[in-house]
Design a protein around this motif. Sequence first.
Motif, PDB file in Angstrom:
ATOM      1  N   LEU A   1       0.830  -1.207   0.000  1.00  0.00           N
ATOM      2  CA  LEU A   1       0.000   0.000   0.000  1.00  0.00           C
ATOM      3  C   LEU A   1       0.864   1.257   0.000  1.00  0.00           C
ATOM      4  CD1 LEU A   1      -2.773  -1.095   2.538  1.00  0.00           C
ATOM      5  CD2 LEU A   1      -3.035  -0.814   0.070  1.00  0.00           C
ATOM      6  N   GLY A   2       1.955   1.214   0.761  1.00  0.00           N
ATOM      7  CA  GLY A   2       2.863   2.352   0.787  1.00  0.00           C
ATOM      8  C   GLY A   2       3.446   2.645  -0.578  1.00  0.00           C
ATOM      9  N   ALA A   3       3.816   1.592  -1.308  1.00  0.00           N
ATOM     10  CA  ALA A   3       4.371   1.761  -2.655  1.00  0.00           C
ATOM     11  C   ALA A   3       3.318   2.310  -3.610  1.00  0.00           C
ATOM     12  CB  ALA A   3       4.904   0.427  -3.169  1.00  0.00           C
ATOM     13  N   ALA A   4       2.092   1.802  -3.512  1.00  0.00           N
ATOM     14  CA  ALA A   4       1.010   2.265  -4.397  1.00  0.00           C
ATOM     15  C   ALA A   4       0.712   3.746  -4.176  1.00  0.00           C
ATOM     16  CB  ALA A   4      -0.249   1.432  -4.158  1.00  0.00           C
ATOM     17  N   LEU A   5       0.745   4.170  -2.926  1.00  0.00           N
ATOM     18  CA  LEU A   5       0.488   5.580  -2.614  1.00  0.00           C
ATOM     19  C   LEU A   5       1.653   6.461  -3.063  1.00  0.00           C
ATOM     20  CD1 LEU A   5      -1.007   5.046   0.946  1.00  0.00           C
ATOM     21  CD2 LEU A   5      -2.264   5.920  -1.032  1.00  0.00           C
ATOM     22  N   LYS A   6       2.881   5.989  -2.826  1.00  0.00           N
ATOM     23  CA  LYS A   6       4.054   6.776  -3.200  1.00  0.00           C
ATOM     24  C   LYS A   6       4.196   6.898  -4.711  1.00  0.00           C
ATOM     25  CE  LYS A   6       9.053   7.056  -2.427  1.00  0.00           C
ATOM     26  NZ  LYS A   6      10.243   6.419  -1.774  1.00  0.00           N
ATOM     27  N   GLU A   7       3.959   5.798  -5.417  1.00  0.00           N
ATOM     28  CA  GLU A   7       4.104   5.806  -6.876  1.00  0.00           C
ATOM     29  C   GLU A   7       2.857   6.319  -7.582  1.00  0.00           C
ATOM     30  OE1 GLU A   7       4.960   1.730  -7.574  1.00  0.00           O
ATOM     31  OE2 GLU A   7       6.870   1.782  -6.464  1.00  0.00           O
ATOM     32  N   ARG A   8       1.798   6.567  -6.817  1.00  0.00           N
ATOM     33  CA  ARG A   8       0.518   7.060  -7.335  1.00  0.00           C
ATOM     34  C   ARG A   8      -0.065   6.124  -8.401  1.00  0.00           C
ATOM     35  NH1 ARG A   8      -0.523  11.268  -4.716  1.00  0.00           N
ATOM     36  NH2 ARG A   8       1.099  12.582  -3.873  1.00  0.00           N
ATOM     37  N   SER A   9       0.107   4.820  -8.161  1.00  0.00           N
ATOM     38  CA  SER A   9      -0.504   3.831  -9.049  1.00  0.00           C
ATOM     39  C   SER A   9      -1.965   3.597  -8.696  1.00  0.00           C
ATOM     40  CB  SER A   9       0.266   2.505  -8.985  1.00  0.00           C
ATOM     41  OG  SER A   9       0.256   1.969  -7.674  1.00  0.00           O
ATOM     42  N   CYS A  10      -2.391   4.131  -7.561  1.00  0.00           N
ATOM     43  CA  CYS A  10      -3.819   4.086  -7.204  1.00  0.00           C
ATOM     44  C   CYS A  10      -4.399   5.487  -7.386  1.00  0.00           C
ATOM     45  CB  CYS A  10      -4.014   3.593  -5.773  1.00  0.00           C
ATOM     46  SG  CYS A  10      -3.127   4.546  -4.521  1.00  0.00           S
ATOM     47  N   LYS A  11      -5.638   5.546  -7.807  1.00  0.00           N
ATOM     48  CA  LYS A  11      -6.290   6.823  -8.084  1.00  0.00           C
ATOM     49  C   LYS A  11      -7.242   7.169  -6.956  1.00  0.00           C
ATOM     50  CE  LYS A  11      -8.978   9.260 -11.645  1.00  0.00           C
ATOM     51  NZ  LYS A  11      -9.660   9.122 -12.960  1.00  0.00           N
ATOM     52  N   LYS A  12      -6.998   8.318  -6.318  1.00  0.00           N
ATOM     53  CA  LYS A  12      -7.842   8.769  -5.216  1.00  0.00           C
ATOM     54  C   LYS A  12      -8.701   9.946  -5.675  1.00  0.00           C
ATOM     55  CE  LYS A  12      -4.397   9.559  -2.472  1.00  0.00           C
ATOM     56  NZ  LYS A  12      -3.672  10.022  -1.263  1.00  0.00           N
ATOM     57  N   LEU A  13     -10.004   9.843  -5.431  1.00  0.00           N
ATOM     58  CA  LEU A  13     -10.936  10.918  -5.772  1.00  0.00           C
ATOM     59  C   LEU A  13     -11.594  11.446  -4.501  1.00  0.00           C
ATOM     60  CD1 LEU A  13     -12.714   9.483  -8.958  1.00  0.00           C
ATOM     61  CD2 LEU A  13     -10.787  11.074  -8.862  1.00  0.00           C
ATOM     62  N   TYR A  14     -11.737  12.761  -4.453  1.00  0.00           N
ATOM     63  CA  TYR A  14     -12.385  13.422  -3.328  1.00  0.00           C
ATOM     64  C   TYR A  14     -13.660  14.101  -3.824  1.00  0.00           C
ATOM     65  CZ  TYR A  14      -7.958  13.038  -0.731  1.00  0.00           C
ATOM     66  OH  TYR A  14      -6.841  12.567  -0.096  1.00  0.00           O
ATOM     67  N   ARG A  15     -14.542  14.413  -2.892  1.00  0.00           N
ATOM     68  CA  ARG A  15     -15.700  15.249  -3.208  1.00  0.00           C
ATOM     69  C   ARG A  15     -15.751  16.391  -2.207  1.00  0.00           C
ATOM     70  NH1 ARG A  15     -20.477  11.646  -6.042  1.00  0.00           N
ATOM     71  NH2 ARG A  15     -19.082  10.853  -7.685  1.00  0.00           N
ATOM     72  N   ALA A  16     -16.129  17.561  -2.710  1.00  0.00           N
ATOM     73  CA  ALA A  16     -16.166  18.744  -1.865  1.00  0.00           C
ATOM     74  C   ALA A  16     -17.249  19.692  -2.340  1.00  0.00           C
ATOM     75  CB  ALA A  16     -14.814  19.454  -1.886  1.00  0.00           C
ATOM     76  N   VAL A  17     -17.829  20.423  -1.398  1.00  0.00           N
ATOM     77  CA  VAL A  17     -18.763  21.499  -1.728  1.00  0.00           C
ATOM     78  C   VAL A  17     -17.979  22.799  -1.645  1.00  0.00           C
ATOM     79  CG1 VAL A  17     -20.847  22.739  -1.053  1.00  0.00           C
ATOM     80  CG2 VAL A  17     -20.754  20.243  -0.827  1.00  0.00           C
ATOM     81  N   VAL A  18     -17.945  23.542  -2.757  1.00  0.00           N
ATOM     82  CA  VAL A  18     -17.185  24.794  -2.795  1.00  0.00           C
ATOM     83  C   VAL A  18     -18.125  25.969  -3.026  1.00  0.00           C
ATOM     84  CG1 VAL A  18     -15.123  23.632  -3.638  1.00  0.00           C
ATOM     85  CG2 VAL A  18     -16.714  24.650  -5.286  1.00  0.00           C
ATOM     86  N   LEU A  19     -17.656  27.138  -2.664  1.00  0.00           N
ATOM     87  CA  LEU A  19     -18.436  28.353  -2.884  1.00  0.00           C
ATOM     88  C   LEU A  19     -18.371  28.751  -4.350  1.00  0.00           C
ATOM     89  CD1 LEU A  19     -18.169  28.334   0.212  1.00  0.00           C
ATOM     90  CD2 LEU A  19     -17.797  30.819   0.120  1.00  0.00           C
ATOM     91  N   GLY A  20     -19.498  29.225  -4.868  1.00  0.00           N
ATOM     92  CA  GLY A  20     -19.557  29.701  -6.243  1.00  0.00           C
ATOM     93  C   GLY A  20     -19.927  28.606  -7.228  1.00  0.00           C
ATOM     94  N   ARG A  21     -20.101  28.987  -8.455  1.00  0.00           N
ATOM     95  CA  ARG A  21     -20.516  28.048  -9.508  1.00  0.00           C
ATOM     96  C   ARG A  21     -19.326  27.719 -10.407  1.00  0.00           C
ATOM     97  NH1 ARG A  21     -25.558  26.607 -11.696  1.00  0.00           N
ATOM     98  NH2 ARG A  21     -25.367  25.693 -13.777  1.00  0.00           N
ATOM     99  N   ILE A  22     -19.087  26.440 -10.605  1.00  0.00           N
ATOM    100  CA  ILE A  22     -18.063  25.951 -11.526  1.00  0.00           C
ATOM    101  C   ILE A  22     -18.768  25.069 -12.549  1.00  0.00           C
ATOM    102  CG2 ILE A  22     -16.001  24.520 -11.787  1.00  0.00           C
ATOM    103  CD1 ILE A  22     -15.166  25.303  -8.975  1.00  0.00           C
ATOM    104  N   ASP A  23     -18.583  25.373 -13.821  1.00  0.00           N
ATOM    105  CA  ASP A  23     -19.296  24.647 -14.874  1.00  0.00           C
ATOM    106  C   ASP A  23     -18.413  23.721 -15.690  1.00  0.00           C
ATOM    107  OD1 ASP A  23     -21.995  25.718 -14.564  1.00  0.00           O
ATOM    108  OD2 ASP A  23     -21.137  27.636 -15.206  1.00  0.00           O
ATOM    109  N   ASP A  24     -17.106  23.930 -15.661  1.00  0.00           N
ATOM    110  CA  ASP A  24     -16.222  23.179 -16.560  1.00  0.00           C
ATOM    111  C   ASP A  24     -15.222  22.306 -15.793  1.00  0.00           C
ATOM    112  OD1 ASP A  24     -17.355  24.462 -18.829  1.00  0.00           O
ATOM    113  OD2 ASP A  24     -16.079  26.222 -18.418  1.00  0.00           O
TER     114      ASP A  24
END
Length: 311
Positions: free
Chosen positions: A171-194
Amino acid sequence: MKELRIEKSDSNQRFDKYLKRVLPNASTSFIYKMLRKKNITLNDKKADGSEKLNTGDDVKIWFSDETFEKMAGTSDKDLLYYSIKEIDNDIDIVFEDDDMIIINKPAGVKSQKDAPSDVSINEMAISYLIASDQLSEESFKHFHPSVCNRLDRNTSGIVLFAKNLHAAQQLGAALKERSCKKLYRAVVLGRIDDNQQIEGFLSKDEATNKVSISEKETKDSKPIKTAYRPISHVGDDFTLLEIHLITGRTHQIRAHLASIGHPILGDNKYGNTIINKERKVRGQLLHAYSIEFEDGRKFVCDLPREFNGYL
């Protein structure tokens, strides 16, 4: 004579390092001397300590019971083990197998403790292993299971916890080499369309534990890349984003989005404290949502209820 069988949690490490964990009160020179004299054997053969251990290997230590107990400290109760055993172990498990646990960390709980009095998701997970008879005091003396990635205290979502050394390495190697893809979700201020990928340079002030973002490289700054796509909107006031953390720096998502005028709702360090107060948001709305490994396995961690109303 003491006979030890190598478990999965102890495999994939050098024999001498394993022996140092088993015999913490023995000097390194003493361990090598015992290896040379075949007072310690591996699979009934002479070993020099450089061997890589495999599950099922047989270790024999030809000491008297008194000498073994003295070198191993087995007469001493592991106070840390028993203190962790009493900690609340009610963790939200997304996935579990023999090697790892994927935990949904709530906001407000640290990933790892920074002070002796802290209780983090790491200690809670160890307590869970003890309560479920997956971790004995003897095993704990040889290897401390641990989280492999850290989230800010007020960020919720996926935390990877390795049960054994092999999993920790993988797991340490996967995180360091970024061979795993991590996605986050967030609520931000304002409107973003693109959809967009933004870049910049991040600098950290250790005294304030706060970072700043600039377009040009400065002394001690580090390059950062953050990609995002809008998922939904609440009028022109708020946008729910999915964020791909391409580089992983301290406070990167929070500071990077704030630098382009779209701070995360509820973030009082980089965000708009007036709007946060008006909306009565408890903590920043940033969540480690999913992780996908190189082998195609993908795990999703449901959004906390605080996101309701912004989806």
